[in-house]
Motif scaffolding. Structure first.
Motif, PDB file in Angstrom:
ATOM      1  N   TYR A 197      72.001  33.727  50.634  1.00 35.11           N
ATOM      2  CA  TYR A 197      71.679  34.020  49.312  1.00 35.11           C
ATOM      3  C   TYR A 197      71.155  35.384  49.014  1.00 35.11           C
ATOM      4  O   TYR A 197      70.483  35.766  49.953  1.00 35.11           O
ATOM      5  N   GLU A 265      69.697  20.170  51.230  1.00 30.87           N
ATOM      6  CA  GLU A 265      68.653  20.004  50.065  1.00 30.87           C
ATOM      7  C   GLU A 265      67.960  21.359  49.952  1.00 30.87           C
ATOM      8  O   GLU A 265      67.589  21.900  48.909  1.00 30.87           O
ATOM      9  N   SER A 267      68.948  24.537  50.561  1.00 33.28           N
ATOM     10  CA  SER A 267      69.733  25.627  49.772  1.00 33.28           C
ATOM     11  C   SER A 267      69.663  25.099  48.063  1.00 33.28           C
ATOM     12  O   SER A 267      69.822  26.101  47.436  1.00 33.28           O
ATOM     13  N   GLU A 268      69.660  23.870  48.104  1.00 34.86           N
ATOM     14  CA  GLU A 268      69.964  23.641  46.416  1.00 34.86           C
ATOM     15  C   GLU A 268      68.505  23.937  45.769  1.00 34.86           C
ATOM     16  O   GLU A 268      68.468  24.560  44.655  1.00 34.86           O
ATOM     17  N   PHE A 269      67.446  23.692  46.747  1.00 35.52           N
ATOM     18  CA  PHE A 269      66.055  24.349  46.171  1.00 35.52           C
ATOM     19  C   PHE A 269      66.103  25.748  45.955  1.00 35.52           C
ATOM     20  O   PHE A 269      65.269  26.099  45.084  1.00 35.52           O
ATOM     21  N   LYS A 271      68.394  27.801  45.018  1.00 36.93           N
ATOM     22  CA  LYS A 271      69.319  28.077  43.929  1.00 36.93           C
ATOM     23  C   LYS A 271      68.417  27.847  42.462  1.00 36.93           C
ATOM     24  O   LYS A 271      68.446  28.424  41.625  1.00 36.93           O
ATOM     25  N   LYS A 272      67.673  26.696  42.471  1.00 38.43           N
ATOM     26  CA  LYS A 272      67.018  26.341  41.475  1.00 38.43           C
ATOM     27  C   LYS A 272      65.854  27.228  41.071  1.00 38.43           C
ATOM     28  O   LYS A 272      65.157  27.263  39.880  1.00 38.43           O
ATOM     29  N   GLN A 273      65.521  28.233  42.129  1.00 37.11           N
ATOM     30  CA  GLN A 273      64.402  28.901  41.890  1.00 37.11           C
ATOM     31  C   GLN A 273      64.743  29.988  40.807  1.00 37.11           C
ATOM     32  O   GLN A 273      63.807  30.683  39.818  1.00 37.11           O
ATOM     33  N   GLU A 274      66.151  30.429  40.595  1.00 37.49           N
ATOM     34  CA  GLU A 274      66.471  31.232  39.270  1.00 37.49           C
ATOM     35  C   GLU A 274      65.820  30.835  38.018  1.00 37.49           C
ATOM     36  O   GLU A 274      65.256  31.583  37.319  1.00 37.49           O
ATOM     37  N   ASP A 275      66.018  29.467  37.594  1.00 44.58           N
ATOM     38  CA  ASP A 275      65.567  29.083  36.522  1.00 44.58           C
ATOM     39  C   ASP A 275      63.917  28.988  36.304  1.00 44.58           C
ATOM     40  O   ASP A 275      63.405  29.364  35.366  1.00 44.58           O
ATOM     41  N   MET A 276      63.524  28.788  37.426  1.00 44.56           N
ATOM     42  CA  MET A 276      62.131  28.733  37.427  1.00 44.56           C
ATOM     43  C   MET A 276      61.406  29.913  37.263  1.00 44.56           C
ATOM     44  O   MET A 276      60.502  30.095  36.667  1.00 44.56           O
ATOM     45  N   GLN A 279      61.830  31.524  33.883  1.00 41.89           N
ATOM     46  CA  GLN A 279      60.728  30.771  33.109  1.00 41.89           C
ATOM     47  C   GLN A 279      59.651  31.386  33.059  1.00 41.89           C
ATOM     48  O   GLN A 279      59.012  31.951  31.910  1.00 41.89           O
TER      49      GLN A 279
END
Length: 477
Positions: A197, A265, A267-269, A271-276, A279
């Protein structure tokens, strides 16, 4: 616009065709020496490429006290793919001069252009004059710090390196620039099923790490540390590269971290950091720095990674050292007294490089904080070097010289400027050290967002400062 100010803008255009990042001012020094030779004026050039050009007094004013015009020839190059070769493309819009995608170089190219226009003009009345242009002002002040005691004769200095049009700068914070390196040997990147990433922060305003440090802007260092800490607390990963910040003297407006994590799991975590993160950035910096954003995307596999020990040491250091305002002044309301800025973080071949810029109006506080920062790195296996330590400077605001400068503003422009001490470093501290009895007034046009791609200068204020300068020279003659 008068023919003289038109010529000043032409000189600025010529300067902006000469790349002049700090530490690489040889071509500008050549230009200044050739400028003096063309005018038949004596000049000196020292081993640091500082240049002083002398001009005799206007006939009848030979007995006046010598006056010095001070500028620096380097600039902070932001947004340039090749700072050693790329010229600046300036343009005018709505009464402002700007640059296309890069810093403009108005800091300090406009002041230098004014001084050179004075040298060239035969109608301006003045006493004996010296125009001194220093090197590496933006990244260590080695030019000013190494000046010889006989390089200047004058003891009254008009410093044209100021960005607040309605002020006379009468004091400046001291500054300590340190380079820190954490040993970080590289090893081959792990194989197997992994995701790679790129985590980027982009769109930040950045800005001057002194004058903009209290404006609530987002240094990309802060969210970069936060996102890495969030991932580190949940999953194992490896870092291939870190590249944060554009210049040692700027608030970091961008960052990119390349890392790898096993597929699944974790790697999905990531990618979710982008939205977090976006915000959080909106909530924390929505007003002061509205366009900074986080972008996380898959990227190509890298060949090597840095050691886990070095990465953890970096994270501990960033957690412990301050970023931004440390203390506001008790005696100067609304003025930052002490601050620290992490300018750049870069993974080198064998080290992680970090630069810090510590500023204070109290030299002992600056020294104590910079020593504390160096101690943090030492405790985590790093080593530090002090690249520049410039003393604070404060003039007597009631001195006849400063009062004459203030009166000239009043008589020429119809208003009296504020006298202020600014939370940026100027070379004045070194000049006071080298030349006992020297006095300095710092003036200049309105320059907004220096050290960034948003840098711009208001044209009307250039003309006004020019008028003040010419009248002040006449009065001092």
């Amino acid at each position: 616009m008068t023919p003289t100010t038109e010529r000043m803008f032409q000189i600025f255009k010529e300067l902006n065709q000469i790349p002049r990042p700090s530490h690489h001012e040889e071509r500008v020094a050549d230009y200044l020496c050739q400028f003096a030779e063309r005018l038949g004026l004596p000049y000196k050039r020292d081993k640091e490429n500082c240049v002083v050009i002398s001009k005799p007094a206007t006939p009848g004013h030979e007995g006046a006290e010598p006056i010095v015009l001070l500028n620096h020839m380097d600039m902070v190059c932001v947004g340039m793919a090749d700072p050693l070769n790329d010229p600046i493309q300036a343009y005018i819009e709505d009464g402002w001069m700007k640059a296309r995608g890069t810093s403009l170089g108005a800091d300090n190219g406009i002041g230098l252009s004014m001084a050179l226009a004075v040298l060239e003009n035969k109608d301006i009345v003045h006493g004996p004059m010296e125009v001194i242009t220093t090197t590496n002002e933006e990244d260590g002040m080695s030019g000013a710090s190494q000046l010889s005691s006989d390089f200047l004769r004058g003891r009254k200095v008009i410093n044209l390196d100021s960005e607040d049009y309605d002020t006379i700068t009468t004091g400046a914070a001291g500054a300590c620039l340190q380079f820190h390196r954490i040993p970080a040997g590289r090893t081959p990147a792990p194989g197997g099923k992994r995701r790679w990433y790129s985590i980027r922060f982009e769109g930040g305003l950045g800005g001057h790490s002194g004058v903009d440090i209290n404006k609530g802007r987002c240094s990309a260092v802060v969210p970069a540390w936060a996102v890495l800490a969030a991932i580190y607390n949940e999953y194992d990963f490896d870092v291939a590269s870190i590249n944060i910040g554009e210049a040692n003297a700027s608030i970091a407006s961008s960052a990119e971290i390349v890392l790898t994590i096993p597929s699944g799991e974790g790697s999905e975590f990531v990618k979710k950091q982008e939205d977090m993160m976006n915000q959080w950035l909106h909530e924390e910096y929505g007003d002061a720095d509205p366009n900074i954003r986080c972008v996380i995307s898959k990227c190509e596999r890298q060949e090597t990674i840095i050691s886990r020990e070095a990465f953890e040491a970096l994270m501990r250091c960033l957690e412990q050292i301050p970023q931004g305002v440390v203390k506001m002044s008790d005696t100067m309301p609304g003025t930052v007294e002490t601050s620290n800025n992490v300018g750049r973080i870069v993974t080198e071949q064998d080290n992680i490089f970090v630069s810090t810029h510590t500023r204070s109006f109290i030299d002992s506080e600056m020294e104590a904080l910079s020593n504390d920062i160096a101690s943090v790195f030492a405790e985590n296996g790093g080593h530090s070097e002090t690249v520049m330590s410039a003393p604070a400077w404060q003039e007597d605001q009631q001195s006849p010289f400063l009062q004459l400068t203030s009166n000239t503003f009043q008589d020429v422009l119809g208003w009296r400027p504020r006298m202020v001490a600014m939370h940026f470093v100027l070379e004045a501290g070194f000049f006071v050290r080298h030349y006992p009895g020297i006095q300095m007034a710092s003036i200049g046009p309105r320059i907004v967002e220096p050290h960034s791609t948003s840098e711009r200068v208001e044209l009307s204020t250039i003309n006004d400062i020019w008028r003040v300068l010419i009248e002040l020279l006449k009065r001092m003659a």
